[in-house]
Motif scaffolding. Structure first.
Motif, PDB file in Angstrom:
ATOM      1  N   TRP A   1       0.834  -1.194   0.000  1.00  0.00           N
ATOM      2  CA  TRP A   1       0.000   0.000   0.000  1.00  0.00           C
ATOM      3  C   TRP A   1       0.877   1.254   0.000  1.00  0.00           C
ATOM      4  O   TRP A   1       1.852   1.330   0.762  1.00  0.00           O
TER       5      TRP A   1
ATOM      6  N   GLU B   1      -4.993  -1.363  -7.486  1.00  0.00           N
ATOM      7  CA  GLU B   1      -6.317  -0.874  -7.116  1.00  0.00           C
ATOM      8  C   GLU B   1      -6.173   0.449  -6.366  1.00  0.00           C
ATOM      9  O   GLU B   1      -5.114   0.735  -5.786  1.00  0.00           O
TER      10      GLU B   1
ATOM     11  N   PHE C   1      -8.142   3.091  -3.526  1.00  0.00           N
ATOM     12  CA  PHE C   1      -9.167   3.151  -2.491  1.00  0.00           C
ATOM     13  C   PHE C   1      -9.162   4.522  -1.815  1.00  0.00           C
ATOM     14  O   PHE C   1      -8.174   5.253  -1.859  1.00  0.00           O
TER      15      PHE C   1
ATOM     16  N   SER D   1     -10.417   6.382   2.057  1.00  0.00           N
ATOM     17  CA  SER D   1     -10.854   6.138   3.430  1.00  0.00           C
ATOM     18  C   SER D   1     -11.123   7.460   4.132  1.00  0.00           C
ATOM     19  O   SER D   1     -10.384   8.436   3.953  1.00  0.00           O
TER      20      SER D   1
ATOM     21  N   TRP E   1     -11.838   0.997   3.721  1.00  0.00           N
ATOM     22  CA  TRP E   1     -11.353   1.428   2.412  1.00  0.00           C
ATOM     23  C   TRP E   1     -12.403   1.128   1.348  1.00  0.00           C
ATOM     24  O   TRP E   1     -12.835   0.001   1.198  1.00  0.00           O
ATOM     25  N   THR E   2     -12.796   2.154   0.616  1.00  0.00           N
ATOM     26  CA  THR E   2     -13.802   2.030  -0.432  1.00  0.00           C
ATOM     27  C   THR E   2     -13.119   2.150  -1.797  1.00  0.00           C
ATOM     28  O   THR E   2     -12.371   3.098  -2.035  1.00  0.00           O
ATOM     29  N   PRO E   3     -13.369   1.196  -2.708  1.00  0.00           N
ATOM     30  CA  PRO E   3     -12.730   1.272  -4.031  1.00  0.00           C
ATOM     31  C   PRO E   3     -13.179   2.507  -4.799  1.00  0.00           C
ATOM     32  O   PRO E   3     -14.339   2.910  -4.731  1.00  0.00           O
TER      33      PRO E   3
ATOM     34  N   LYS F   1      -2.941   0.297  -4.019  1.00  0.00           N
ATOM     35  CA  LYS F   1      -2.680  -1.046  -3.488  1.00  0.00           C
ATOM     36  C   LYS F   1      -2.355  -1.995  -4.637  1.00  0.00           C
ATOM     37  O   LYS F   1      -3.127  -2.109  -5.593  1.00  0.00           O
TER      38      LYS F   1
END
Length: 202
Positions: A92, A125, A127, A129, A142-144, A179
């Protein structure tokens, strides 16, 4: 005949003048995105672990971390599981805290590139937060984010623009995370991230 032509020219000029005077200068103003947070990774310590102030560099599994790189004096951060000899590598890279209340119509964007990525499970990916405390990565929510990212179809170190990602659903302090999931065998490609930016509509 000459007088008729002059009259037509006069009327056309008068009409043009009236129409022009009815249009204000700001009627054609197009809203522009004004950068508020920018990271171009210009201060690079080549091939060393990424350690910019305020950023978080975290290995969820394995020992691999994001590193600092540059090409032709253009800096970026990179993650690769190559030669890790580990069954899983998840890394990350998380931005410093950003207060979206300071933005008007915040839009997020970045560029990413890939190479040697042969499997879609070897992936990047993104994300967001609203509750990351700056330390406990896995304890945060964590939201994509829907972003265009480099993948196994875009190899060749070709930078892919993410597009402008609307953050209007969020407010207050947020963090954004990049990530990468890989391993030391079949998922050992590399990903690069550059030109991270949050802009305000103005």
């Amino acid at each position: 005949m000459k007088n008729k032509i002059l009259k037509i020219v006069f009327l056309l000029a008068l009409t043009s003048s009236v129409l022009t005077s009815c249009v204000k200068d700001d009627d054609f103003d197009i809203p522009k995105l004004i950068p508020g947070f920018i990271e171009n990774f210009d201060d690079i310590d080549f091939n060393q672990n990424f350690d910019y102030e305020g950023w978080t560099n975290f290995a969820e599994t394995g020992t691999k971390l994001w590193i600092e790189r540059d090409f032709n004096d253009d800096g970026y951060i990179q993650f690769s599981s190559f030669q890790s000899n580990e069954p899983s590598n998840i890394g990350w890279a998380i931005t410093p805290s950003i207060n979206l209340d300071e933005f008007d119509g915040a839009k997020f964007s970045f560029e990413s590139a890939s190479n040697f990525v042969d499997n879609p499970n070897n992936k990047l990916e993104v994300f967001i937060s609203s509750d990351f405390d700056g330390t406990d990565v896995l304890g945060a929510t964590w939201t994509p984010l829907s972003a265009v990212v480099a993948n196994n179809t875009t190899n060749g170190y070709i930078y892919i623009p993410s597009g402008d990602i609307d953050l209007s659903a969020y407010s207050g302090t947020i963090h954004i995370a990049f990530k990468v999931t890989g391993n030391g065998t079949t998922l050992d490609g590399l990903f690069q991230v550059d030109k991270v930016k949050i802009s305000s509509l103005n």
